[in-house]
Design a protein around this motif. Structure first.
Motif, mmCIF file in Angstrom:
data_model
loop_
_atom_site.group_PDB
_atom_site.id
_atom_site.type_symbol
_atom_site.label_atom_id
_atom_site.label_comp_id
_atom_site.label_asym_id
_atom_site.label_seq_id
_atom_site.Cartn_x
_atom_site.Cartn_y
_atom_site.Cartn_z
ATOM 1 N N ALA A 1 -9.869 -4.654 -16.654
ATOM 2 C CA ALA A 1 -8.658 -5.008 -17.405
ATOM 3 C C ALA A 1 -7.742 -5.890 -16.558
ATOM 4 C CB ALA A 1 -7.925 -3.749 -17.858
ATOM 5 N N ALA A 2 -7.743 -5.654 -15.249
ATOM 6 C CA ALA A 2 -6.972 -6.468 -14.302
ATOM 7 C C ALA A 2 -7.520 -6.204 -12.902
ATOM 8 C CB ALA A 2 -5.485 -6.123 -14.366
ATOM 9 N N ARG A 3 -7.272 -7.170 -12.008
ATOM 10 C CA ARG A 3 -7.648 -7.012 -10.606
ATOM 11 C C ARG A 3 -6.469 -7.441 -9.750
ATOM 12 N NH1 ARG A 3 -12.007 -9.679 -12.765
ATOM 13 N NH2 ARG A 3 -11.387 -11.637 -11.770
ATOM 14 N N VAL A 4 -6.270 -6.718 -8.654
ATOM 15 C CA VAL A 4 -5.196 -7.022 -7.721
ATOM 16 C C VAL A 4 -5.804 -7.039 -6.319
ATOM 17 C CG1 VAL A 4 -2.934 -6.301 -6.876
ATOM 18 C CG2 VAL A 4 -3.574 -5.801 -9.242
ATOM 19 N N ALA A 5 -5.827 -8.206 -5.697
ATOM 20 C CA ALA A 5 -6.368 -8.362 -4.346
ATOM 21 C C ALA A 5 -5.215 -8.293 -3.351
ATOM 22 C CB ALA A 5 -7.119 -9.676 -4.226
ATOM 23 N N CYS A 6 -5.398 -7.496 -2.306
ATOM 24 C CA CYS A 6 -4.299 -7.204 -1.383
ATOM 25 C C CYS A 6 -4.716 -7.327 0.073
ATOM 26 C CB CYS A 6 -3.841 -5.760 -1.564
ATOM 27 S SG CYS A 6 -3.374 -5.290 -3.221
ATOM 28 N N THR A 7 -3.737 -7.587 0.913
ATOM 29 C CA THR A 7 -3.904 -7.347 2.343
ATOM 30 C C THR A 7 -3.275 -5.983 2.607
ATOM 31 O OG1 THR A 7 -1.844 -8.522 2.835
ATOM 32 C CG2 THR A 7 -3.890 -9.771 3.037
ATOM 33 N N LEU A 8 -3.852 -5.246 3.547
ATOM 34 C CA LEU A 8 -3.311 -3.923 3.871
ATOM 35 C C LEU A 8 -1.969 -4.101 4.563
ATOM 36 C CD1 LEU A 8 -3.771 -0.856 3.806
ATOM 37 C CD2 LEU A 8 -4.846 -1.078 6.053
ATOM 38 N N HIS A 9 -0.922 -3.611 3.934
ATOM 39 C CA HIS A 9 0.445 -3.757 4.437
ATOM 40 C C HIS A 9 0.824 -2.575 5.324
ATOM 41 C CE1 HIS A 9 4.670 -4.959 4.305
ATOM 42 N NE2 HIS A 9 4.980 -3.737 3.944
ATOM 43 N N GLN A 10 0.451 -1.369 4.870
ATOM 44 C CA GLN A 10 0.855 -0.158 5.594
ATOM 45 C C GLN A 10 0.014 1.018 5.109
ATOM 46 O OE1 GLN A 10 5.012 0.680 4.962
ATOM 47 N NE2 GLN A 10 5.200 1.778 6.891
ATOM 48 N N VAL A 11 -0.232 1.971 6.012
ATOM 49 C CA VAL A 11 -0.869 3.231 5.656
ATOM 50 C C VAL A 11 0.146 4.322 5.954
ATOM 51 C CG1 VAL A 11 -2.777 4.824 6.079
ATOM 52 C CG2 VAL A 11 -3.174 2.354 6.212
ATOM 53 N N LEU A 12 0.489 5.097 4.936
ATOM 54 C CA LEU A 12 1.483 6.165 5.076
ATOM 55 C C LEU A 12 0.808 7.524 4.945
ATOM 56 C CD1 LEU A 12 4.170 4.591 2.724
ATOM 57 C CD2 LEU A 12 4.183 4.579 5.224
ATOM 58 N N ASP A 13 1.380 8.516 5.613
ATOM 59 C CA ASP A 13 0.880 9.878 5.488
ATOM 60 C C ASP A 13 1.374 10.469 4.179
ATOM 61 O OD1 ASP A 13 -0.360 12.335 6.419
ATOM 62 O OD2 ASP A 13 1.693 13.080 6.643
ATOM 63 N N GLY A 14 0.460 11.065 3.428
ATOM 64 C CA GLY A 14 0.809 11.712 2.172
ATOM 65 C C GLY A 14 0.169 13.086 2.084
ATOM 66 N N GLY A 15 0.374 13.922 3.110
ATOM 67 C CA GLY A 15 -0.242 15.251 3.110
ATOM 68 C C GLY A 15 -1.732 15.139 3.318
ATOM 69 N N ASP A 16 -2.525 15.615 2.351
ATOM 70 C CA ASP A 16 -3.984 15.537 2.486
ATOM 71 C C ASP A 16 -4.531 14.183 2.051
ATOM 72 O OD1 ASP A 16 -3.627 15.833 -0.254
ATOM 73 O OD2 ASP A 16 -4.889 17.615 -0.439
ATOM 74 N N HIS A 17 -3.660 13.246 1.708
ATOM 75 C CA HIS A 17 -4.047 11.890 1.315
ATOM 76 C C HIS A 17 -3.352 10.865 2.209
ATOM 77 C CE1 HIS A 17 -5.660 13.776 -2.220
ATOM 78 N NE2 HIS A 17 -6.032 12.617 -2.723
ATOM 79 N N SER A 18 -3.938 9.686 2.279
ATOM 80 C CA SER A 18 -3.274 8.524 2.870
ATOM 81 C C SER A 18 -2.812 7.649 1.715
ATOM 82 C CB SER A 18 -4.239 7.721 3.755
ATOM 83 O OG SER A 18 -4.542 8.430 4.928
ATOM 84 N N ILE A 19 -1.641 7.077 1.873
ATOM 85 C CA ILE A 19 -1.098 6.160 0.882
ATOM 86 C C ILE A 19 -1.324 4.753 1.421
ATOM 87 C CG2 ILE A 19 0.960 5.431 -0.388
ATOM 88 C CD1 ILE A 19 2.064 8.336 0.296
ATOM 89 N N LEU A 20 -2.207 4.016 0.757
ATOM 90 C CA LEU A 20 -2.513 2.657 1.164
ATOM 91 C C LEU A 20 -1.566 1.717 0.426
ATOM 92 C CD1 LEU A 20 -6.384 2.840 0.749
ATOM 93 C CD2 LEU A 20 -5.060 3.354 2.798
ATOM 94 N N VAL A 21 -0.731 1.026 1.160
ATOM 95 C CA VAL A 21 0.194 0.064 0.565
ATOM 96 C C VAL A 21 -0.400 -1.318 0.777
ATOM 97 C CG1 VAL A 21 2.538 -0.887 0.600
ATOM 98 C CG2 VAL A 21 2.168 1.571 1.024
ATOM 99 N N GLY A 22 -0.587 -2.041 -0.317
ATOM 100 C CA GLY A 22 -1.170 -3.374 -0.237
ATOM 101 C C GLY A 22 -0.186 -4.438 -0.650
ATOM 102 N N ARG A 23 -0.179 -5.520 0.100
ATOM 103 C CA ARG A 23 0.623 -6.691 -0.283
ATOM 104 C C ARG A 23 -0.256 -7.561 -1.177
ATOM 105 N NH1 ARG A 23 5.224 -9.565 2.235
ATOM 106 N NH2 ARG A 23 5.371 -11.505 1.089
ATOM 107 N N VAL A 24 0.199 -7.795 -2.377
ATOM 108 C CA VAL A 24 -0.593 -8.504 -3.378
ATOM 109 C C VAL A 24 -0.705 -9.981 -3.005
ATOM 110 C CG1 VAL A 24 -0.799 -9.090 -5.815
ATOM 111 C CG2 VAL A 24 0.093 -6.851 -5.141
ATOM 112 N N GLU A 25 -1.955 -10.462 -2.934
ATOM 113 C CA GLU A 25 -2.232 -11.857 -2.585
ATOM 114 C C GLU A 25 -2.789 -12.645 -3.767
ATOM 115 O OE1 GLU A 25 -1.251 -13.000 0.260
ATOM 116 O OE2 GLU A 25 -0.870 -11.102 1.284
ATOM 117 N N ALA A 26 -3.467 -11.943 -4.693
ATOM 118 C CA ALA A 26 -4.049 -12.613 -5.861
ATOM 119 C C ALA A 26 -4.167 -11.597 -6.990
ATOM 120 C CB ALA A 26 -5.418 -13.196 -5.527
ATOM 121 N N VAL A 27 -4.034 -12.085 -8.224
ATOM 122 C CA VAL A 27 -4.092 -11.215 -9.405
ATOM 123 C C VAL A 27 -4.925 -11.905 -10.482
ATOM 124 C CG1 VAL A 27 -2.708 -10.196 -11.271
ATOM 125 C CG2 VAL A 27 -1.830 -10.196 -8.947
#
Length: 168
Positions: free
Chosen positions: A112-138
């Motif tokens: 339905a859509a695609r979002v291509a990202c560079t990895l901006h930051q990895v945050l701690d989210g308890g038992d998960h990691s929160i991957l924050v991506g800077r959008v480069e292409a859509v």
């Protein structure tokens, strides 16, 4: 705290979420991917998105060390792809349906859509990691998105892209 973990899990299952397959390629050229429903936009300026990944997942190391990744927002008829990328112990790419697309990342052409990202930051989210991506292409397709709610896949009732464009 008097809350039971099972009650919390049941309550969170009632929250509808998009179904996305995140993909990346490691330094050796190996493709990695997982299905996630904890995906969201985060910021418009700069354009940022986030997706959450279990720290115990086999794909965790590849994603937290990736330079780039792609979020493929699945279309309503792609529940089979969602299941495949959620299955452990299999080659998730063997059955096809994924090819190099934006930024050369593995993508799902009919998403339905695609979002291509560079990895901006990895945050701690308890038992998960929160991957924050800077959008480069859509890429925005013309299919309605797949939704996950109450442990089931649902097609989202949404007007076709042409109807949306005509309504503007």
């Amino acid at each position: 705290m008097s809350m039971e973990l099972d009650e919390f899990t049941q309550a969170m299952a009632r929250v509808p979420g998009p179904v996305a397959v995140a993909t990346t390629v490691d330094a050796e050229g190996r493709r990695w991917g997982f299905t996630g429903s904890s995906f969201s936009s985060l910021s418009l300026s700069p354009p940022l998105v986030l997706i959450c990944l279990d720290k115990g997942a086999s794909t965790h190391r590849a994603f937290v060390s990736a330079e780039r990744f792609m979020i493929n927002i699945l279309a309503e008829e792609q529940a089979g792809l969602a299941r495949r990328f959620a299955t452990s112990g299999v080659d998730r790419f063997a059955a096809g349906g994924v090819e190099p697309l934006e930024l050369g990342l593995p993508g799902i052409p009919e998403a339905a859509a695609r979002v291509a990202c560079t990895l901006h930051q990895v945050l701690d989210g308890g038992d998960h990691s929160i991957l924050v991506g800077r959008v480069e292409a859509v890429h925005v397709g013309d299919r309605s998105p797949l939704v996950y709610c109450d442990r089931s896949f649902l097609g989202l009732v949404a007007p076709h892209a042409a109807e949306r464009a005509a309504a503007r």
